[in-house]
Design a protein around this motif. Structure first.
Motif, PDB file in Angstrom:
ATOM      1  N   SER A  26      87.979  82.373 -88.276  1.00  0.00           N
ATOM      2  CA  SER A  26      89.388  82.662 -88.550  1.00  0.00           C
ATOM      3  C   SER A  26      89.679  84.141 -88.806  1.00  0.00           C
ATOM      4  O   SER A  26      90.826  84.524 -88.961  1.00  0.00           O
ATOM      5  N   GLY A  75      85.744  87.288-103.019  1.00  0.00           N
ATOM      6  CA  GLY A  75      86.534  86.780-101.897  1.00  0.00           C
ATOM      7  C   GLY A  75      87.887  86.240-102.347  1.00  0.00           C
ATOM      8  O   GLY A  75      88.159  86.063-103.549  1.00  0.00           O
ATOM      9  N   THR A  76      88.719  85.997-101.342  1.00  0.00           N
ATOM     10  CA  THR A  76      90.037  85.402-101.596  1.00  0.00           C
ATOM     11  C   THR A  76      89.869  83.982-102.123  1.00  0.00           C
ATOM     12  O   THR A  76      90.695  83.484-102.896  1.00  0.00           O
ATOM     13  N   GLN A  77      88.790  83.351-101.678  1.00  0.00           N
ATOM     14  CA  GLN A  77      88.536  81.969-102.108  1.00  0.00           C
ATOM     15  C   GLN A  77      88.462  81.895-103.640  1.00  0.00           C
ATOM     16  O   GLN A  77      89.057  81.007-104.247  1.00  0.00           O
ATOM     17  N   ASN A  80      91.903  82.483-105.261  1.00  0.00           N
ATOM     18  CA  ASN A  80      92.737  81.276-105.257  1.00  0.00           C
ATOM     19  C   ASN A  80      92.261  80.281-106.312  1.00  0.00           C
ATOM     20  O   ASN A  80      93.059  79.720-107.068  1.00  0.00           O
ATOM     21  N   TYR A  99      95.129  76.247 -95.185  1.00  0.00           N
ATOM     22  CA  TYR A  99      93.682  76.356 -95.400  1.00  0.00           C
ATOM     23  C   TYR A  99      93.285  75.344 -96.487  1.00  0.00           C
ATOM     24  O   TYR A  99      93.935  75.299 -97.552  1.00  0.00           O
ATOM     25  N   ASN A 142     100.749  79.996 -97.679  1.00  0.00           N
ATOM     26  CA  ASN A 142      99.755  80.837 -97.012  1.00  0.00           C
ATOM     27  C   ASN A 142     100.517  81.537 -95.893  1.00  0.00           C
ATOM     28  O   ASN A 142     100.958  80.904 -94.947  1.00  0.00           O
ATOM     29  N   ASN A 146      97.351  80.072 -91.850  1.00  0.00           N
ATOM     30  CA  ASN A 146      96.197  79.474 -91.202  1.00  0.00           C
ATOM     31  C   ASN A 146      96.415  77.970 -91.311  1.00  0.00           C
ATOM     32  O   ASN A 146      96.610  77.494 -92.444  1.00  0.00           O
ATOM     33  N   ASP A 174      98.789  83.085-100.499  1.00  0.00           N
ATOM     34  CA  ASP A 174      97.518  83.580 -99.969  1.00  0.00           C
ATOM     35  C   ASP A 174      97.878  84.482 -98.792  1.00  0.00           C
ATOM     36  O   ASP A 174      98.377  84.019 -97.764  1.00  0.00           O
ATOM     37  N   VAL A 176      95.781  86.668 -97.120  1.00  0.00           N
ATOM     38  CA  VAL A 176      94.544  87.256 -96.601  1.00  0.00           C
ATOM     39  C   VAL A 176      94.705  87.812 -95.177  1.00  0.00           C
ATOM     40  O   VAL A 176      93.962  88.686 -94.760  1.00  0.00           O
ATOM     41  N   TYR A 177      95.736  87.338 -94.448  1.00  0.00           N
ATOM     42  CA  TYR A 177      95.989  87.857 -93.083  1.00  0.00           C
ATOM     43  C   TYR A 177      97.123  88.880 -93.035  1.00  0.00           C
ATOM     44  O   TYR A 177      97.453  89.398 -91.965  1.00  0.00           O
ATOM     45  N   SER A 202      88.111  90.060 -96.085  1.00  0.00           N
ATOM     46  CA  SER A 202      87.379  89.253 -95.099  1.00  0.00           C
ATOM     47  C   SER A 202      88.035  89.231 -93.731  1.00  0.00           C
ATOM     48  O   SER A 202      87.366  89.396 -92.714  1.00  0.00           O
ATOM     49  N   LYS A 203      89.334  88.977 -93.694  1.00  0.00           N
ATOM     50  CA  LYS A 203      89.972  88.615 -92.422  1.00  0.00           C
ATOM     51  C   LYS A 203      90.590  89.814 -91.724  1.00  0.00           C
ATOM     52  O   LYS A 203      90.255  90.116 -90.584  1.00  0.00           O
ATOM     53  N   ARG A 211      82.304  89.660 -99.512  1.00  0.00           N
ATOM     54  CA  ARG A 211      82.790  88.701-100.518  1.00  0.00           C
ATOM     55  C   ARG A 211      83.653  89.419-101.552  1.00  0.00           C
ATOM     56  O   ARG A 211      83.420  89.313-102.766  1.00  0.00           O
TER      57      ARG A 211
HETATM   58  C1  LIG Z   1      93.944  81.389 -95.781  1.00  0.00           C
HETATM   59  C2  LIG Z   1      92.560  81.690 -96.218  1.00  0.00           C
HETATM   60  N1  LIG Z   1      92.327  82.024 -97.484  1.00  0.00           N
HETATM   61  C3  LIG Z   1      91.089  82.320 -97.925  1.00  0.00           C
HETATM   62  C4  LIG Z   1      89.999  82.267 -97.075  1.00  0.00           C
HETATM   63  C5  LIG Z   1      88.657  82.652 -97.602  1.00  0.00           C
HETATM   64  O1  LIG Z   1      88.648  84.059 -97.650  1.00  0.00           O
HETATM   65  P1  LIG Z   1      87.473  84.936 -98.305  1.00  0.00           P
HETATM   66  O2  LIG Z   1      86.412  85.086 -97.279  1.00  0.00           O
HETATM   67  O3  LIG Z   1      88.172  86.235 -98.631  1.00  0.00           O
HETATM   68  O4  LIG Z   1      87.010  84.218 -99.518  1.00  0.00           O
HETATM   69  C6  LIG Z   1      90.188  81.914 -95.732  1.00  0.00           C
HETATM   70  C7  LIG Z   1      89.048  81.788 -94.816  1.00  0.00           C
HETATM   71  O5  LIG Z   1      89.149  81.294 -93.717  1.00  0.00           O
HETATM   72  C8  LIG Z   1      91.504  81.631 -95.302  1.00  0.00           C
HETATM   73  O6  LIG Z   1      91.764  81.331 -94.025  1.00  0.00           O
END
Ligand SMILES: Cc1ncc(COP(=O)(O)O)c(C=O)c1O
Length: 352
Positions: A26, A75-77, A80, A99, A142, A146, A174, A176-177, A202-203, A211
């Motif tokens: 992604s 990371g964004t994960q 969140n 996502y 988001n 995604n 979110d 991230v994009y 990341s993206k 990370r």
């Molecule tokens: C919308 C969204 N948020 C968070 C993530 C995870 O991001 P990160 O690698 O920064 O933890 C992804 C990964 O595909 C994503 O698509």
């Protein structure tokens, strides 16, 4: 607390390692480490554990927030995850498709009302407002989205924000994009006291292995997230912070190249789909799109399974996003791999 399996990650775990081509990644293809100084001088914890205060002030300023309103994460994960732990007690409204973790984690903490995107994968503020309840803690968006690659317009996002603020409810987006957009909209954290933005490198930057991500928003939420972070990863990754800082300093150049790649590859995919008569979500930002599964398949999962068995190419089943009639393609990979992946997908479609 129970958590449902992350369907997308489980699918990747099953097929990604042995497949030749990953047409479902992604993000944008990774940058080479050669362009950065990767030596942070020592490998102790980042101190203070919320992240370097000066760098937090810089990232915060991009969101009209201060260092104290900015927390660095793995990371964004993780951004969140911590934001959900900090805010969701009773009820969340989640705009879908999205996502997986953006609905699964709130669902493990409280009740979730999913609000589907409207026709054309549009954000319908009225539908979101209609789902708000007196006990709603958080609304989750988001944007850019995604899996559809749609960038919901700023007026619709602001309308959702205003309704949340009137209701004493936080809005988490979110983003991230976001920096892959030619003209990024204001981050939700900058819209007012109830706005929370999560993102990372990341993206948009192509630096997933660092990370490195962040949460920006009101200090009370950032403080509560930091309290949870003491029990998850303690501090952001040291190498990640060191390299992310350089990437943000160089962002004009890196993002211009990545936006060009996204636009060029979108055109390649659009041509391919037209040739094969396949419909898609008509993405306007990022490197993800939702494709319609052609006739002759039971759903996205059957399509993806047969494709990977026949051609060793990975797509993501729409079932992972609650849309079995779709599959997600990611076109941020290097150009030769994209072309090879599409050529194999084309052969598969011709035989199907
Ligand atoms: C919308 C969204 N948020 C968070 C993530 C995870 O991001 P990160 O690698 O920064 O933890 C992804 C990964 O595909 C994503 O698509």
């Amino acid at each position: 607390m129970e958590i449902e399996p992350f369907a997308l990650e489980r699918w990747f775990a099953e097929v990604e390692h042995d497949a030749d081509l990953m047409l479902a990644e992604s993000g944008v293809r990774p940058l080479s480490p050669d362009r950065f100084d990767t030596d942070p001088e020592d490998l102790g914890y980042v101190i203070p554990t919320a992240g370097d205060p000066e760098f937090r002030a810089e990232v915060g300023a991009l969101h009209d927030r201060s260092a104290a309103e900015t927390l660095f994460t793995c990371g964004t994960q993780e951004a969140n995850f911590l934001a959900f732990l900090a805010t969701v007690e009773s009820h969340a409204v989640v705009v879908t498709p999205t996502y997986g973790s953006l609905s699964a984690v709130p669902r493990s903490l409280g009740e979730v009302t999913e609000v589907p995107l409207a026709e054309g994968w549009r954000l319908d503020p009225e539908a979101v407002v209609g789902a708000l309840r007196p006990d709603t803690d958080l609304v989750v968006l988001n944007n850019p989205n995604n899996p559809t690659g749609r960038y919901h317009d700023a007026a619709a996002v602001r309308a959702v924000y205003e309704a949340c603020a009137d209701d004493d409810t936080h809005l988490l987006c979110d983003e991230v994009y976001r920096l892959l957009a030619e003209k990024p909209q204001p981050p939700v954290a900058s819209l007012g006291p109830y706005g929370l933005s999560t993102a990372g490198v990341s993206k948009s930057f192509g630096l997933a292995g660092l990370r490195f991500g962040w949460l920006c928003g009101p200090e009370a939420v950032v403080d509560a997230a930091e309290r949870w972070k003491d029990y998850t990863t303690i501090a952001p990754p040291r190498v990640g912070q060191h390299v992310a800082r350089q990437a943000l300093d160089d962002r004009a150049e890196i993002l211009a190249a990545n936006r060009r790649l996204a636009a060029d590859h979108r055109a390649v995919v659009a041509d391919f789909l037209e040739t094969h008569g396949l419909g898609w979500s008509d993405p306007d930002c990022g490197v993800n799109a939702f494709l319609e599964v052609p006739d002759g398949f039971d759903g996205g999962e059957e399509f993806c399974r047969r494709l990977v068995e026949a051609e060793s190419v990975v797509l993501a089943p729409g079932e992972a996003f609650g849309h079995p009639d779709h599959v997600r393609v990611g076109y941020g990979l290097p150009r030769e791999e994209l072309e090879e992946g599409l050529a194999r997908l084309g052969s598969f479609l011709e035989r199907a």
